[in-house]
Design an enzyme around this catalytic site. Structure first.
Site, PDB file in Angstrom:
ATOM      1  N   GLN A  14      -6.343  -3.318  10.372  1.00 24.96           N
ATOM      2  CA  GLN A  14      -5.243  -2.808  11.181  1.00 24.96           C
ATOM      3  C   GLN A  14      -5.656  -1.572  11.962  1.00 24.96           C
ATOM      4  O   GLN A  14      -4.815  -0.812  12.421  1.00 24.96           O
ATOM      5  CB  GLN A  14      -4.039  -2.461  10.296  1.00 24.96           C
ATOM      6  CG  GLN A  14      -3.390  -3.673   9.660  1.00 24.96           C
ATOM      7  CD  GLN A  14      -2.097  -3.295   8.949  1.00 24.96           C
ATOM      8  OE1 GLN A  14      -1.118  -2.907   9.571  1.00 24.96           O
ATOM      9  NE2 GLN A  14      -2.093  -3.387   7.640  1.00 24.96           N
ATOM     10  N   ARG A  58       4.230  -7.588  11.106  1.00 21.11           N
ATOM     11  CA  ARG A  58       5.469  -6.825  10.896  1.00 21.11           C
ATOM     12  C   ARG A  58       6.610  -7.774  10.520  1.00 21.11           C
ATOM     13  O   ARG A  58       7.660  -7.350  10.088  1.00 21.11           O
ATOM     14  CB  ARG A  58       5.895  -6.063  12.175  1.00 21.11           C
ATOM     15  CG  ARG A  58       4.920  -5.051  12.764  1.00 21.11           C
ATOM     16  CD  ARG A  58       4.467  -4.044  11.771  1.00 21.11           C
ATOM     17  NE  ARG A  58       3.195  -4.456  11.191  1.00 21.11           N
ATOM     18  CZ  ARG A  58       2.769  -4.050   9.993  1.00 21.11           C
ATOM     19  NH1 ARG A  58       3.489  -3.247   9.263  1.00 21.11           N
ATOM     20  NH2 ARG A  58       1.609  -4.446   9.517  1.00 21.11           N
ATOM     21  N   ASP A 107      -1.975   7.951   3.842  1.00 23.59           N
ATOM     22  CA  ASP A 107      -1.613   6.568   4.196  1.00 23.59           C
ATOM     23  C   ASP A 107      -2.291   6.215   5.529  1.00 23.59           C
ATOM     24  O   ASP A 107      -2.605   7.106   6.318  1.00 23.59           O
ATOM     25  CB  ASP A 107      -0.082   6.456   4.348  1.00 23.59           C
ATOM     26  CG  ASP A 107       0.409   4.997   4.254  1.00 23.59           C
ATOM     27  OD1 ASP A 107      -0.424   4.099   4.058  1.00 23.59           O
ATOM     28  OD2 ASP A 107       1.628   4.779   4.380  1.00 23.59           O
ATOM     29  N   GLU A 108      -2.501   4.925   5.801  1.00 22.48           N
ATOM     30  CA  GLU A 108      -3.096   4.469   7.068  1.00 22.48           C
ATOM     31  C   GLU A 108      -4.399   5.198   7.378  1.00 22.48           C
ATOM     32  O   GLU A 108      -4.644   5.631   8.506  1.00 22.48           O
ATOM     33  CB  GLU A 108      -2.107   4.692   8.234  1.00 22.48           C
ATOM     34  CG  GLU A 108      -0.720   4.113   8.013  1.00 22.48           C
ATOM     35  CD  GLU A 108      -0.598   2.641   8.357  1.00 22.48           C
ATOM     36  OE1 GLU A 108      -1.622   2.018   8.694  1.00 22.48           O
ATOM     37  OE2 GLU A 108       0.526   2.119   8.258  1.00 22.48           O
ATOM     38  N   LYS A 125       0.832  -1.209   0.000  1.00 24.10           N
ATOM     39  CA  LYS A 125       0.000   0.000   0.000  1.00 24.10           C
ATOM     40  C   LYS A 125       0.863   1.254   0.000  1.00 24.10           C
ATOM     41  O   LYS A 125       0.666   2.161  -0.788  1.00 24.10           O
ATOM     42  CB  LYS A 125      -0.920   0.024   1.226  1.00 24.10           C
ATOM     43  CG  LYS A 125      -1.959  -1.071   1.239  1.00 24.10           C
ATOM     44  CD  LYS A 125      -2.937  -0.907   2.396  1.00 24.10           C
ATOM     45  CE  LYS A 125      -2.264  -0.973   3.761  1.00 24.10           C
ATOM     46  NZ  LYS A 125      -1.643  -2.279   4.043  1.00 24.10           N
ATOM     47  N   THR A 126       1.823   1.270   0.925  1.00 21.60           N
ATOM     48  CA  THR A 126       2.666   2.456   1.024  1.00 21.60           C
ATOM     49  C   THR A 126       3.519   2.600  -0.236  1.00 21.60           C
ATOM     50  O   THR A 126       3.735   3.703  -0.728  1.00 21.60           O
ATOM     51  CB  THR A 126       3.535   2.370   2.291  1.00 21.60           C
ATOM     52  OG1 THR A 126       2.675   2.205   3.411  1.00 21.60           O
ATOM     53  CG2 THR A 126       4.357   3.623   2.489  1.00 21.60           C
TER      54      THR A 126
HETATM   55  P1  ATP Z   1       1.445  -2.105   6.081  1.00 21.26           P
HETATM   56  O1  ATP Z   1      -0.004  -2.463   6.021  1.00 21.26           O
HETATM   57  O2  ATP Z   1       2.157  -2.913   7.102  1.00 21.26           O
HETATM   58  O3  ATP Z   1       1.686  -0.639   6.155  1.00 21.26           O
HETATM   59  P2  ATP Z   1       1.959  -1.950   3.235  1.00 21.26           P
HETATM   60  O4  ATP Z   1       0.772  -2.522   2.538  1.00 21.26           O
HETATM   61  O5  ATP Z   1       2.047  -0.481   3.300  1.00 21.26           O
HETATM   62  O6  ATP Z   1       2.086  -2.615   4.661  1.00 21.26           O
HETATM   63  P3  ATP Z   1       4.588  -1.836   2.068  1.00 21.26           P
HETATM   64  O7  ATP Z   1       5.309  -1.384   3.274  1.00 21.26           O
HETATM   65  O8  ATP Z   1       4.329  -0.839   0.993  1.00 21.26           O
HETATM   66  O9  ATP Z   1       3.225  -2.558   2.493  1.00 21.26           O
HETATM   67  O10 ATP Z   1       5.318  -3.087   1.404  1.00 21.26           O
HETATM   68  C1  ATP Z   1       5.779  -4.188   2.183  1.00 21.26           C
HETATM   69  C2  ATP Z   1       7.055  -4.748   1.596  1.00 21.26           C
HETATM   70  O11 ATP Z   1       6.784  -5.402   0.354  1.00 21.26           O
HETATM   71  C3  ATP Z   1       8.063  -3.655   1.282  1.00 21.26           C
HETATM   72  O12 ATP Z   1       9.346  -4.125   1.609  1.00 21.26           O
HETATM   73  C4  ATP Z   1       7.900  -3.451  -0.219  1.00 21.26           C
HETATM   74  O13 ATP Z   1       9.073  -2.957  -0.815  1.00 21.26           O
HETATM   75  C5  ATP Z   1       7.573  -4.862  -0.706  1.00 21.26           C
HETATM   76  N1  ATP Z   1       6.769  -4.849  -1.959  1.00 21.26           N
HETATM   77  C6  ATP Z   1       5.571  -4.291  -2.152  1.00 21.26           C
HETATM   78  N2  ATP Z   1       5.123  -4.477  -3.415  1.00 21.26           N
HETATM   79  C7  ATP Z   1       6.071  -5.180  -4.059  1.00 21.26           C
HETATM   80  C8  ATP Z   1       6.239  -5.704  -5.414  1.00 21.26           C
HETATM   81  N3  ATP Z   1       5.301  -5.526  -6.354  1.00 21.26           N
HETATM   82  N4  ATP Z   1       7.375  -6.384  -5.660  1.00 21.26           N
HETATM   83  C9  ATP Z   1       8.318  -6.588  -4.719  1.00 21.26           C
HETATM   84  N5  ATP Z   1       8.233  -6.130  -3.450  1.00 21.26           N
HETATM   85  C10 ATP Z   1       7.137  -5.432  -3.111  1.00 21.26           C
HETATM   86 MG    MG Z   2       2.143   0.899   4.919  1.00 24.40          MG
END
Ligand code: ATP
Ligand code: MG
Length: 729
Positions: free
Chosen positions: A270, A637, A238-239, A38-39
């Protein structure tokens, strides 16, 4: 067609790409589980808006939930669009954005541009002063009401946008509807209403805003004063699941000129800030307010191994009957199942954690580092035993967001003087600074001074200066003498500040004037570490100066009332809001932090101790589902290894109490009765880490790693051999 700068699009999966490319003019919600990118999508979308749609970086507003998250997003964005353009994006927490624009347009909402941000500790002090007047009433009713509790009542009212007047009116209305006359809640509300009113007045008199005020005045500014938002073309949050009513209003107000160019990402599972009045309902509200909102779901998890997801997804959140169903797949192999360990005492638990971290680092030397471990706690007081166990094993650790840097006594001492130079009306700063070092000016004489000042409509600081200058003849020479060094110090600093001295120079001069190092030596047993912190503050001040020079989008704006001192004070108050740990700090240390503060972050190995009834779920919660989600956030995490532990006896407030394992875990183990949580043997997840990292190592390094791997016991040697075959060819 992609321009060369847009190669980052290739690292996205189909759903992520769809979200990034989505029409910027139509509102978008991206909903997905932890670690689904997402981020990453949000950051990529910002880059795409700039590189492809050619939006000026300064017309984009990106909101994160913590300072730490903002820092991480800045880093990710720098890589995509370069440091210069990244610095122009209006990025930060809601609080930081509000503070920035309130500074610029303060008069519009009726506050002074030199307002000081009042932190929770200062708020509590002010409140306890007013609460005293109700002491007799409360004890006659047998009610125990603490300043902290009053502050959270007030804070919850503010999160709903209620002023003291509104709060009292609302209380009246509900009271009229109630049948019983003997509700203690009535008395509490009555006292809180009264204190709230006085507190509000005190803040205005000392020209200060607390954290909630930043948001409330922000809403007022952004809704009533179009020039404050006219720069905005796109808002991203975000969030989003953790925004409260006021923050949602802020989003609407800032986004008004964009006509619906809004992107939010969130994960309802979350949502862990209900206790701070967050409203998951904001997701639905947004779909109503922003007509034609598209929803995109991301389903692939890139962070954690399958077992971690399976454990958490099936056992933790699905128990929550109110949740939106959602699936998460991972491309990682299934990995080790999460490890559950039981211990007889918290010492045994802490020792296990320390020894296990050491073992893993030795086993995977060079691949797993101290910085790859995080210990996540339900509340920070649980860290004591663990901190000392780590210390005993000589494992470097850092507490993130725990003992907050800017809440330390020595830091507050220094800041108080600087706040006073900037805002002579700010009472909390005056009452603190006047006795640093101790000048024997008691609370009583200070109160007398203040009420005298109020009568003549001058600031208390001015009143003190007048005493020193003998404008008031009725003051005893002893008192005059006492305030002498204080007034001289303040004046010297003020002169320096008006001459444009930088904040680091001001601090240096202040330390000399009040002989602060000597003061610490005389009064503090661990004066050395405190003195270190003061030095760290000077470093922080230089960093702020540097960042401001880099990113000052409004340097040419003559209406800006930002002095270097003001910018420094603002930065320090805002970093005290959530978290503060420099990247350097955390890299080579085990992180100890709370589950709340860990949101949005990730580590290869995550350890969650004290998964016990009363701790997790916390005994004082009114929302067990929120506790369950919090444990879910904590577990997700982990990238590769996840440990949960509990003890059968734990010391709570000096008493040893028996403890049961958390109901959340019992539910999980019931379903998978045959050893669902197994102890860790050889670990394919360690191979995952190794796979991810191996390309970073040079050939000689790999040779060392394989030698280290060769030193471990039989089952692990097996893993080592496989790893070596695969990667160290
Ligand atoms: P949270 O809900 O915990 O905030 P999030 O959905 O924001 O998580 P991110 O932090 O953006 O997730 O991504 C989690 C990990 O997965 C990061 O290390 C990111 O670089 C990796 N990642 C995300 N998308 C891809 C992709 N398409 N290919 C490879 N790695 C990815
Ligand atoms: Mg995030």
């Amino acid at each position: 067609p992609q321009t060369p700068g847009e190669t980052f699009l290739r690292s996205l999966n189909a759903a992520q790409l769809q979200a990034v490319l989505h029409d910027p003019a139509s509102p978008l919600q991206i909903l997905a589980g932890p670690g689904s990118g997402k981020t990453k999508v949000l950051t990529s979308r910002v880059a795409y808006l700039i590189l492809h749609h050619l939006l000026p970086p300064s017309s984009i507003c990106a909101v994160t939930f913590t300072n730490k998250a903002a820092t991480e997003m800045r880093e990710r964005l720098s890589k995509l669009i370069g440091k210069q353009r990244m610095a122009e994006v209006r990025m930060g927490t809601f609080h930081a954005l509000c503070a920035l624009y309130l500074r610029k347009f303060s008069r519009v909402v009726g506050i002074e541009p030199n307002f000081t941000v009042c932190d929770a500790e200062e708020s509590k002090k002010i409140i306890s002063g007013f609460l005293k007047h109700h002491k007799d009433f409360l004890s006659s009713k047998d009610i125990n009401l603490k300043d902290g509790a009053v502050l959270s009542y007030i804070s919850r009212a503010k999160a709903k946008g209620l002023s003291a007047k509104d709060f009292i009116a609302e209380h009246k209305a509900t009271k009229d509807h109630r049948s019983s006359d003997f509700d203690p809640q009535d008395d509490i509300q009555h006292v809180v209403g009264n204190v709230y009113q006085q507190y509000e007045k005190a803040l205005r008199q000392s020209s200060s805003l607390d954290f909630d005020d930043l948001l409330l005045f922000g809403v007022k500014l952004f809704t009533e004063h179009p020039p404050a938002t006219s720069w905005c073309r796109h808002v991203l949050v975000d969030e989003f699941q953790d925004t409260n009513v006021t923050q949602y209003e802020l989003l609407r107000a800032i986004a008004a000129p964009t006509k619906g160019c809004v992107t939010i990402v969130g994960d309802p599972d979350q949502s862990i800030y209900g206790w701070r009045s967050a409203e998951v309902g904001n997701l639905a509200k947004m779909r109503k307010d922003f007509v034609g909102t598209t929803q995109i779901f991301l389903e692939e998890n890139y962070r954690s191994t399958g077992s971690i997801l399976k454990a958490r997804d099936s056992d933790l959140v699905s128990e929550d009957k109110s949740r939106i169903p959602k699936t998460l797949l991972t491309s990682h192999p299934s990995g080790t199942t999460p490890v559950l360990r039981s211990f007889s005492s918290e010492q045994a638990e802490a020792n296990f954690i320390a020894v296990e971290i050491k073992r893993l680092v030795a086993f995977m030397g060079g691949v797993l580092r101290w910085g790859d471990f995080a210990i996540l706690l339900r509340f920070s007081a649980l860290s004591r035993a663990i901190e000392s166990a780590l210390q005993k094993e000589a494992i470097p650790s850092a507490v993130l967001g725990g003992h907050k840097f800017f809440e330390r006594q020595e830091i507050k001492d220094i800041l108080a003087y600087l706040q006073l130079i900037d805002n002579p009306s700010f009472m909390p700063a005056l009452t603190r600074a006047i006795n640093v070092p101790s000048r024997g000016i008691g609370e009583k004489s200070l109160e007398a001074l203040i009420s005298r000042a109020a009568k003549t409509k001058i600031s208390p600081l001015e009143a003190i200066e007048r005493i020193h200058d003998a404008v008031q003849p009725d003051i005893k020479p002893a008192v005059k003498h006492k305030v002498g060094s204080f007034v001289r110090t303040v004046r010297a600093l003020r002169t320096l500040a008006t001459e444009g001295a930088s904040p680091p120079d001001l601090i240096q001069r202040l330390l000399q004037l009040i002989e602060y190092e000597n003061h610490l030596k005389r009064t503090q047993p661990e004066w050395e570490s405190r003195w270190e912190n003061v030095q760290e503050l000077i470093t922080f001040a230089s960093d702020v100066e540097h960042d401001v020079n880099l990113s000052n989008p409004d340097a040419a704006d003559a209406s800006s009332s930002d002095t270097p001192l003001r910018l420094f004070l603002q930065a320090s108050m805002l970093s005290s809001e959530g978290d503060n740990q420099s990247e350097e700090d955390s890299k080579e240390k085990v992180t100890i932090t709370t589950c709340h503060a860990a949101k949005g972050l990730e580590w290869p190995v995550v350890i969650i101790p004290a998964v016990e009834q009363g701790t997790f779920p916390f005994y004082r919660t009114d929302d067990v589902q929120e506790e369950r989600r919090l444990l879910y956030v904590a577990c997700t995490r982990a990238q590769s290894l996840l440990y949960l532990s509990h003890v059968s006896k734990r010391q709570v407030g000096g008493e040893t109490k028996p403890k049961d394992i958390s109901e959340f875990i019992s539910a999980a183990t019931k379903e998978h009765s045959v050893g669902f949580f197994r102890a860790l043997h050889s670990s394919s997840s360690l191979i995952n880490i190794f796979t991810a990292r191996t390309s970073q190592f040079s050939t000689p390094e790999r040779a060392v790693i394989s030698r280290v791997l060769g030193r471990v016991d039989a089952s692990e040697v097996e893993v080592a051999r496989r790893v070596a075959e695969l990667y160290v060819a």
